[in-house]
Design a protein around this motif. Structure first.
Motif, mmCIF file in Angstrom:
data_model
loop_
_atom_site.group_PDB
_atom_site.id
_atom_site.type_symbol
_atom_site.label_atom_id
_atom_site.label_comp_id
_atom_site.label_asym_id
_atom_site.label_seq_id
_atom_site.Cartn_x
_atom_site.Cartn_y
_atom_site.Cartn_z
ATOM 1 N N LEU A 44 0.833 -1.207 0.000
ATOM 2 C CA LEU A 44 0.000 0.000 0.000
ATOM 3 C C LEU A 44 0.866 1.256 0.000
ATOM 4 N N THR A 45 1.917 1.252 0.794
ATOM 5 C CA THR A 45 2.822 2.405 0.855
ATOM 6 C C THR A 45 3.550 2.603 -0.470
ATOM 7 N N MET A 46 3.937 1.505 -1.114
ATOM 8 C CA MET A 46 4.599 1.603 -2.416
ATOM 9 C C MET A 46 3.652 2.170 -3.469
ATOM 10 N N ILE A 47 2.371 1.826 -3.381
ATOM 11 C CA ILE A 47 1.380 2.398 -4.306
ATOM 12 C C ILE A 47 1.321 3.915 -4.125
ATOM 13 N N HIS A 48 1.323 4.356 -2.860
ATOM 14 C CA HIS A 48 1.307 5.797 -2.577
ATOM 15 C C HIS A 48 2.539 6.491 -3.155
ATOM 16 N N MET A 49 3.705 5.900 -2.895
ATOM 17 C CA MET A 49 4.958 6.513 -3.346
ATOM 18 C C MET A 49 5.060 6.514 -4.872
ATOM 19 N N GLY A 50 4.676 5.401 -5.498
ATOM 20 C CA GLY A 50 4.730 5.333 -6.955
ATOM 21 C C GLY A 50 3.791 6.333 -7.602
ATOM 22 N N PHE A 51 2.590 6.452 -7.058
ATOM 23 C CA PHE A 51 1.615 7.400 -7.603
ATOM 24 C C PHE A 51 2.084 8.842 -7.399
ATOM 25 N N SER A 52 2.565 9.155 -6.197
ATOM 26 C CA SER A 52 3.032 10.513 -5.906
ATOM 27 C C SER A 52 4.222 10.892 -6.781
ATOM 28 N N GLY A 53 5.161 9.946 -6.953
ATOM 29 C CA GLY A 53 6.317 10.217 -7.800
ATOM 30 C C GLY A 53 5.926 10.442 -9.250
ATOM 31 N N ALA A 54 4.957 9.655 -9.736
ATOM 32 C CA ALA A 54 4.508 9.803 -11.125
ATOM 33 C C ALA A 54 3.824 11.149 -11.344
ATOM 34 N N VAL A 55 2.989 11.556 -10.387
ATOM 35 C CA VAL A 55 2.307 12.853 -10.487
ATOM 36 C C VAL A 55 3.323 13.989 -10.463
ATOM 37 N N ALA A 56 4.295 13.898 -9.556
ATOM 38 C CA ALA A 56 5.327 14.936 -9.467
ATOM 39 C C ALA A 56 6.139 15.013 -10.759
ATOM 40 N N PHE A 57 6.484 13.871 -11.331
ATOM 41 C CA PHE A 57 7.226 13.845 -12.598
ATOM 42 C C PHE A 57 6.417 14.515 -13.707
ATOM 43 N N PHE A 58 5.108 14.231 -13.766
ATOM 44 C CA PHE A 58 4.241 14.817 -14.783
ATOM 45 C C PHE A 58 4.166 16.338 -14.624
#
Length: 374
Positions: A44-58
């Motif tokens: 669950l934490t990895m999902i949060h981090m992956g999603f947040s990182g992807a949004v920040a990259f975008f």
């Protein structure tokens, strides 16, 4: 006449309290075997981090809302990596605690955060051991012990996970002050996610591979795209809301809001999760700990105000004299030497900014990205 600025401030505070409470309760619901039954906190934490990182990259690389900071390999290796490691640890241990203990008891244990932060600061040399603060921390610790003793469903494993997460978060806070501020690096919410989220994801991958991946069978996993997507959105929104509140109100106000949020969470958790039972000893212990937390915040606020006092108490006459001296500084060397008052005043102003920034970063770490709520 209605003060629109004040209304907007209260609106930001309300959004922060709702999001913070919502993310905690949402995570508990997703992870709990009695409800959604997804007992994989690292995943669950990895999902949060992956999603947040992807949004920040975008936001940074595609639509270029903000520009990335000047990041060298040395800064990344010595600052971002260790901070991300402890950030990932605090999230991992904090979310794992939801599997074993109630939300109400977790919030009571979080009263230990000032104690952990103070101890880590003393160990790392960023703060001095003071008896007034030490006795205050002792009061908080006694309150938490009393609250733990009154916990009906006390679980040693869950408590150990939560306390370990608290100390990991405290060490991350101290490292943020020591490393990032020393390098003069300031990160806004988007750039913070851009650099820290992917690195934290990488750190989480190691324990996930050895602890959760072997026990994950696709046929047995309840995966609902909208559940996890909305959960990640809430976590991301919480990160942004905390920066908005800090920028709008300051660290002191958000600390008070945090105390209010804890009481609301404790009450809500007993309604949403009926298995959470609060005893009189729980409340007594938490009240004792809360008194220590409030007094600790008072000490910190007093220190900040006293440091600002020399700047605020400079008479207008001295300010005018300094302006006059600057205008006449090219006349003779004697006048240049007479600028001692003005130069001292300038140094105070220069030192004021990092002090305020330090207090804000310290609190952001307690509630924001590091947020074990995420």
């Amino acid at each position: 006449m209605i003060d629109k600025s004040l209304i907007l401030t209260y609106l930001y505070l309300l959004v922060y309290i709702l999001l913070s409470s919502g993310v905690i309760l949402y995570n508990k619901w997703v992870l709990s075997p009695k409800y959604f039954n997804f007992p994989f906190p690292i995943t669950l934490t990895m999902i949060h981090m992956g999603f947040s990182g992807a949004v920040a990259f975008f936001l940074i690389r595609v639509i270029k809302v903000v520009s990335p900071v000047k990041m060298t390999f040395e800064i990344y290796a010595t600052c971002v990596i260790p901070i991300s490691a402890f950030f990932a640890s605090s999230l991992w241990f904090g979310n794992t605690a939801y599997l074993h203990i109630s939300v109400a008891f977790i919030q009571m244990l979080k009263a230990l955060m000032p104690v952990a932060t103070f101890l880590m600061a003393v160990v790392c040399g960023t703060d001095k051991l003071r008896w007034d603060v030490f006795l205050n921390m002792l009061l908080v610790s006694v309150g938490v012990v009393v609250s733990s003793y009154g916990e009906i469903h006390f679980n040693v494993i869950g408590t150990a996970y939560q306390v370990t997460g608290i100390f990991a978060e405290a060490l991350r806070l101290v490292l943020t002050q020591v490393l990032l501020q020393k390098k003069g690096l300031t990160l806004n919410p988007i750039t913070s996610l851009y650099y820290i989220a992917p690195c934290s994801f990488a750190f989480l991958f190691v324990p996930w591979y050895f602890l959760e991946q072997p026990g994950m069978e696709v046929s047995q996993i309840k995966f609902n795209f909208w559940i996890f997507f909305s959960n990640a959105i809430c976590a991301l929104a919480l990160n942004f809301s905390i920066f908005l509140v800090i920028g709008r109100t300051g660290a002191v106000t958000i600390r008070v809001a945090g105390v209010l949020k804890d009481w609301i969470l404790i009450a809500l958790s007993t309604v949403i999760f009926p298995e959470s039972i609060i005893t009189g000893l729980n409340i007594t212990g938490y009240a004792i700990a809360l008194c220590g937390v409030v007094f600790y915040n008072y000490i910190k606020v007093k220190e900040v105000r006293s440091s600002q006092l020399p700047v605020e108490s400079i008479p207008e006459r001295i300010t005018q004299e300094r302006m006059f001296e600057k205008k006449s500084s090219d006349r003779n060397d004697d006048v240049r030497n007479s600028r001692g008052v003005g130069s001292a005043s300038d140094s105070i102003v220069d030192e004021e900014a990092p002090l305020i920034s330090s207090s804000r970063i310290s609190h952001i770490g307690r509630t924001q990205l590091s947020n074990r709520d995420v």
